[in-house]
Design a protein around this motif. Structure first.
Motif, PDB file in Angstrom:
ATOM      1  N   ASN A   5      26.168  51.484  74.119  1.00 29.88           N
ATOM      2  CA  ASN A   5      27.107  52.008  73.132  1.00 29.88           C
ATOM      3  C   ASN A   5      26.654  51.515  71.765  1.00 29.88           C
ATOM      4  OD1 ASN A   5      29.184  52.553  71.367  1.00 29.88           O
ATOM      5  ND2 ASN A   5      30.810  51.840  72.738  1.00 29.88           N
ATOM      6  N   PRO A   6      26.153  52.397  70.890  1.00 28.59           N
ATOM      7  CA  PRO A   6      25.601  51.947  69.615  1.00 28.59           C
ATOM      8  C   PRO A   6      26.643  51.335  68.681  1.00 28.59           C
ATOM      9  CG  PRO A   6      25.652  54.341  69.710  1.00 28.59           C
ATOM     10  CD  PRO A   6      26.045  53.831  71.070  1.00 28.59           C
ATOM     11  N   GLN A   7      27.936  51.521  68.944  1.00 27.12           N
ATOM     12  CA  GLN A   7      29.000  50.946  68.123  1.00 27.12           C
ATOM     13  C   GLN A   7      29.389  49.538  68.573  1.00 27.12           C
ATOM     14  OE1 GLN A   7      30.067  52.646  65.412  1.00 27.12           O
ATOM     15  NE2 GLN A   7      28.496  54.100  65.995  1.00 27.12           N
ATOM     16  N   GLU A   8      28.832  49.075  69.655  1.00 24.67           N
ATOM     17  CA  GLU A   8      29.245  47.820  70.274  1.00 24.67           C
ATOM     18  C   GLU A   8      28.108  46.802  70.246  1.00 24.67           C
ATOM     19  OE1 GLU A   8      29.684  47.100  74.854  1.00 24.67           O
ATOM     20  OE2 GLU A   8      31.528  48.024  74.114  1.00 24.67           O
ATOM     21  N   PHE A   9      28.406  45.584  69.791  1.00 23.45           N
ATOM     22  CA  PHE A   9      27.424  44.520  69.867  1.00 23.45           C
ATOM     23  C   PHE A   9      27.366  44.021  71.302  1.00 23.45           C
ATOM     24  CE2 PHE A   9      28.559  44.151  65.343  1.00 23.45           C
ATOM     25  CZ  PHE A   9      27.293  44.176  64.805  1.00 23.45           C
ATOM     26  N   PRO A  10      26.170  43.685  71.803  1.00 18.94           N
ATOM     27  CA  PRO A  10      26.106  43.146  73.166  1.00 18.94           C
ATOM     28  C   PRO A  10      26.780  41.775  73.216  1.00 18.94           C
ATOM     29  CG  PRO A  10      23.955  43.074  72.118  1.00 18.94           C
ATOM     30  CD  PRO A  10      24.868  43.790  71.182  1.00 18.94           C
ATOM     31  N   PRO A  11      27.339  41.411  74.362  1.00 18.07           N
ATOM     32  CA  PRO A  11      28.013  40.117  74.472  1.00 18.07           C
ATOM     33  C   PRO A  11      27.012  38.955  74.473  1.00 18.07           C
ATOM     34  CG  PRO A  11      28.009  41.240  76.585  1.00 18.07           C
ATOM     35  CD  PRO A  11      27.422  42.195  75.587  1.00 18.07           C
ATOM     36  N   TYR A  12      27.504  37.776  74.071  1.00 16.64           N
ATOM     37  CA  TYR A  12      26.687  36.569  74.198  1.00 16.64           C
ATOM     38  C   TYR A  12      26.437  36.318  75.675  1.00 16.64           C
ATOM     39  CZ  TYR A  12      27.194  35.073  69.346  1.00 16.64           C
ATOM     40  OH  TYR A  12      27.119  34.984  67.985  1.00 16.64           O
ATOM     41  N   PRO A  13      25.247  35.825  76.027  1.00 15.05           N
ATOM     42  CA  PRO A  13      24.968  35.538  77.435  1.00 15.05           C
ATOM     43  C   PRO A  13      25.694  34.278  77.909  1.00 15.05           C
ATOM     44  CG  PRO A  13      23.119  34.876  76.079  1.00 15.05           C
ATOM     45  CD  PRO A  13      24.101  35.552  75.160  1.00 15.05           C
ATOM     46  N   ASN A  14      25.852  34.178  79.204  1.00 13.51           N
ATOM     47  CA  ASN A  14      26.317  32.960  79.864  1.00 13.51           C
ATOM     48  C   ASN A  14      25.082  32.345  80.507  1.00 13.51           C
ATOM     49  OD1 ASN A  14      29.609  33.794  81.222  1.00 13.51           O
ATOM     50  ND2 ASN A  14      28.782  34.294  79.245  1.00 13.51           N
ATOM     51  N   VAL A  15      24.860  31.055  80.291  1.00 12.92           N
ATOM     52  CA  VAL A  15      23.704  30.366  80.857  1.00 12.92           C
ATOM     53  C   VAL A  15      24.195  29.489  82.008  1.00 12.92           C
ATOM     54  CG1 VAL A  15      21.805  28.776  80.423  1.00 12.92           C
ATOM     55  CG2 VAL A  15      22.550  30.359  78.618  1.00 12.92           C
ATOM     56  N   TYR A  16      23.575  29.648  83.164  1.00 12.72           N
ATOM     57  CA  TYR A  16      23.900  28.828  84.342  1.00 12.72           C
ATOM     58  C   TYR A  16      22.687  27.973  84.689  1.00 12.72           C
ATOM     59  CZ  TYR A  16      28.295  31.135  85.352  1.00 12.72           C
ATOM     60  OH  TYR A  16      29.583  31.589  85.285  1.00 12.72           O
ATOM     61  N   ARG A  17      22.972  26.722  85.027  1.00 12.50           N
ATOM     62  CA  ARG A  17      21.903  25.810  85.462  1.00 12.50           C
ATOM     63  C   ARG A  17      22.487  24.802  86.439  1.00 12.50           C
ATOM     64  NH1 ARG A  17      22.644  24.610  79.971  1.00 12.50           N
ATOM     65  NH2 ARG A  17      20.730  25.672  79.421  1.00 12.50           N
ATOM     66  N   GLU A  53      17.588  27.549  86.007  1.00 10.71           N
ATOM     67  CA  GLU A  53      18.337  27.997  84.839  1.00 10.71           C
ATOM     68  C   GLU A  53      18.228  29.509  84.788  1.00 10.71           C
ATOM     69  OE1 GLU A  53      18.370  25.970  80.909  1.00 10.71           O
ATOM     70  OE2 GLU A  53      17.519  27.873  80.207  1.00 10.71           O
ATOM     71  N   VAL A  54      19.373  30.183  84.689  1.00  6.04           N
ATOM     72  CA  VAL A  54      19.425  31.640  84.638  1.00  6.04           C
ATOM     73  C   VAL A  54      20.290  32.051  83.450  1.00  6.04           C
ATOM     74  CG1 VAL A  54      20.217  33.734  85.819  1.00  6.04           C
ATOM     75  CG2 VAL A  54      19.097  31.937  87.124  1.00  6.04           C
ATOM     76  N   VAL A  55      19.772  32.964  82.642  1.00  3.22           N
ATOM     77  CA  VAL A  55      20.522  33.500  81.508  1.00  3.22           C
ATOM     78  C   VAL A  55      21.092  34.850  81.939  1.00  3.22           C
ATOM     79  CG1 VAL A  55      20.392  34.288  79.119  1.00  3.22           C
ATOM     80  CG2 VAL A  55      19.037  32.306  79.860  1.00  3.22           C
ATOM     81  N   VAL A  56      22.432  34.926  81.977  1.00  2.00           N
ATOM     82  CA  VAL A  56      23.125  36.142  82.399  1.00  2.00           C
ATOM     83  C   VAL A  56      23.602  36.851  81.138  1.00  2.00           C
ATOM     84  CG1 VAL A  56      24.975  37.099  83.805  1.00  2.00           C
ATOM     85  CG2 VAL A  56      23.855  34.967  84.512  1.00  2.00           C
ATOM     86  N   GLY A  57      22.926  37.935  80.787  1.00  2.00           N
ATOM     87  CA  GLY A  57      23.225  38.631  79.542  1.00  2.00           C
ATOM     88  C   GLY A  57      23.267  40.129  79.695  1.00  2.00           C
ATOM     89  N   PRO A  58      24.252  40.656  80.437  1.00  2.00           N
ATOM     90  CA  PRO A  58      24.325  42.113  80.542  1.00  2.00           C
ATOM     91  C   PRO A  58      24.562  42.742  79.173  1.00  2.00           C
ATOM     92  CG  PRO A  58      26.311  41.116  81.440  1.00  2.00           C
ATOM     93  CD  PRO A  58      25.367  40.000  81.103  1.00  2.00           C
ATOM     94  N   GLY A  95      34.461  22.812  68.346  1.00  2.00           N
ATOM     95  CA  GLY A  95      33.372  22.133  69.059  1.00  2.00           C
ATOM     96  C   GLY A  95      32.355  23.122  69.601  1.00  2.00           C
ATOM     97  N   SER A  96      31.817  22.802  70.772  1.00  2.00           N
ATOM     98  CA  SER A  96      30.780  23.658  71.340  1.00  2.00           C
ATOM     99  C   SER A  96      31.404  24.900  71.979  1.00  2.00           C
ATOM    100  CB  SER A  96      29.958  22.884  72.368  1.00  2.00           C
ATOM    101  OG  SER A  96      30.783  22.457  73.429  1.00  2.00           O
ATOM    102  N   PRO A  97      30.650  26.004  72.008  1.00  3.17           N
ATOM    103  CA  PRO A  97      31.167  27.256  72.579  1.00  3.17           C
ATOM    104  C   PRO A  97      31.501  27.100  74.071  1.00  3.17           C
ATOM    105  CG  PRO A  97      29.119  27.633  71.387  1.00  3.17           C
ATOM    106  CD  PRO A  97      29.319  26.152  71.480  1.00  3.17           C
ATOM    107  N   GLN A  98      32.613  27.685  74.495  1.00  6.81           N
ATOM    108  CA  GLN A  98      32.971  27.679  75.911  1.00  6.81           C
ATOM    109  C   GLN A  98      32.299  28.844  76.606  1.00  6.81           C
ATOM    110  OE1 GLN A  98      37.255  27.816  75.994  1.00  6.81           O
ATOM    111  NE2 GLN A  98      37.376  25.605  76.158  1.00  6.81           N
ATOM    112  N   TYR A  99      31.885  28.615  77.832  1.00  3.70           N
ATOM    113  CA  TYR A  99      31.272  29.593  78.735  1.00  3.70           C
ATOM    114  C   TYR A  99      29.816  29.906  78.394  1.00  3.70           C
ATOM    115  CZ  TYR A  99      36.212  30.228  79.648  1.00  3.70           C
ATOM    116  OH  TYR A  99      37.534  30.008  79.904  1.00  3.70           O
ATOM    117  N   LEU A 100      29.299  29.369  77.291  1.00  5.39           N
ATOM    118  CA  LEU A 100      27.902  29.613  76.963  1.00  5.39           C
ATOM    119  C   LEU A 100      26.996  28.871  77.938  1.00  5.39           C
ATOM    120  CD1 LEU A 100      25.867  30.907  75.014  1.00  5.39           C
ATOM    121  CD2 LEU A 100      26.057  28.867  73.597  1.00  5.39           C
ATOM    122  N   ASN A 101      27.311  27.605  78.217  1.00  2.00           N
ATOM    123  CA  ASN A 101      26.532  26.785  79.147  1.00  2.00           C
ATOM    124  C   ASN A 101      27.406  26.402  80.328  1.00  2.00           C
ATOM    125  OD1 ASN A 101      23.978  26.464  77.667  1.00  2.00           O
ATOM    126  ND2 ASN A 101      25.317  25.533  76.144  1.00  2.00           N
TER     127      ASN A 101
END
Length: 109
Positions: A5-17, A53-58, A95-101
């Motif tokens: 969707n060109p009107q929508e910014f992609p979401p920030y990824p969630n990083v799992y490790r 470590e996996v970066v989940v960024g749909p 503080g630090s972003p939630q759900y990023l790491n």
């Protein structure tokens, strides 16, 4: 990956490790790991020192709230972990972003 969707910014990824255990032992270095959420699959990464470590960024926000499943490749076959995560919108502020790491140990039998 860009949003469809060109009107929508992609979401920030969630990083799992975390640790990666197969049959009670750390997996060998180079074990291939990836995750899926909805119809999106992450790039494959390789374990090192029994960890991953996996970066989940749909690319689209419609994946928020969906289950993330984790896989390893063993002798060319996919093995799904019994543990899973949830793709969440990254929250900023205070503080630090939630759900990023995210920390999640994956234990395969």
């Amino acid at each position: 990956m860009a949003s469809t969707n060109p009107q929508e910014f992609p979401p920030y990824p969630n990083v799992y490790r975390g640790s990666l255990v197969l049959g009670g032992n750390p997996v060998p270095d180079g074990t291939r790991v990836f995750a899926r959420v909805g119809n999106y699959q992450t790039p494959t990464t390789e374990s090192k020192d029994g960890r991953y470590e996996v970066v989940v960024g749909p690319p689209e926000r419609r994946h928020f709230g969906r289950t993330i499943t984790f896989y390893i490749l063993v002798s060319g076959s996919e093995r799904m972990a019994p543990q899973s995560g949830v793709f969440r919108e990254v929250q900023f502020g205070g503080g630090s972003p939630q759900y990023l790491n995210n920390s999640l140990d994956l234990v395969y039998q």
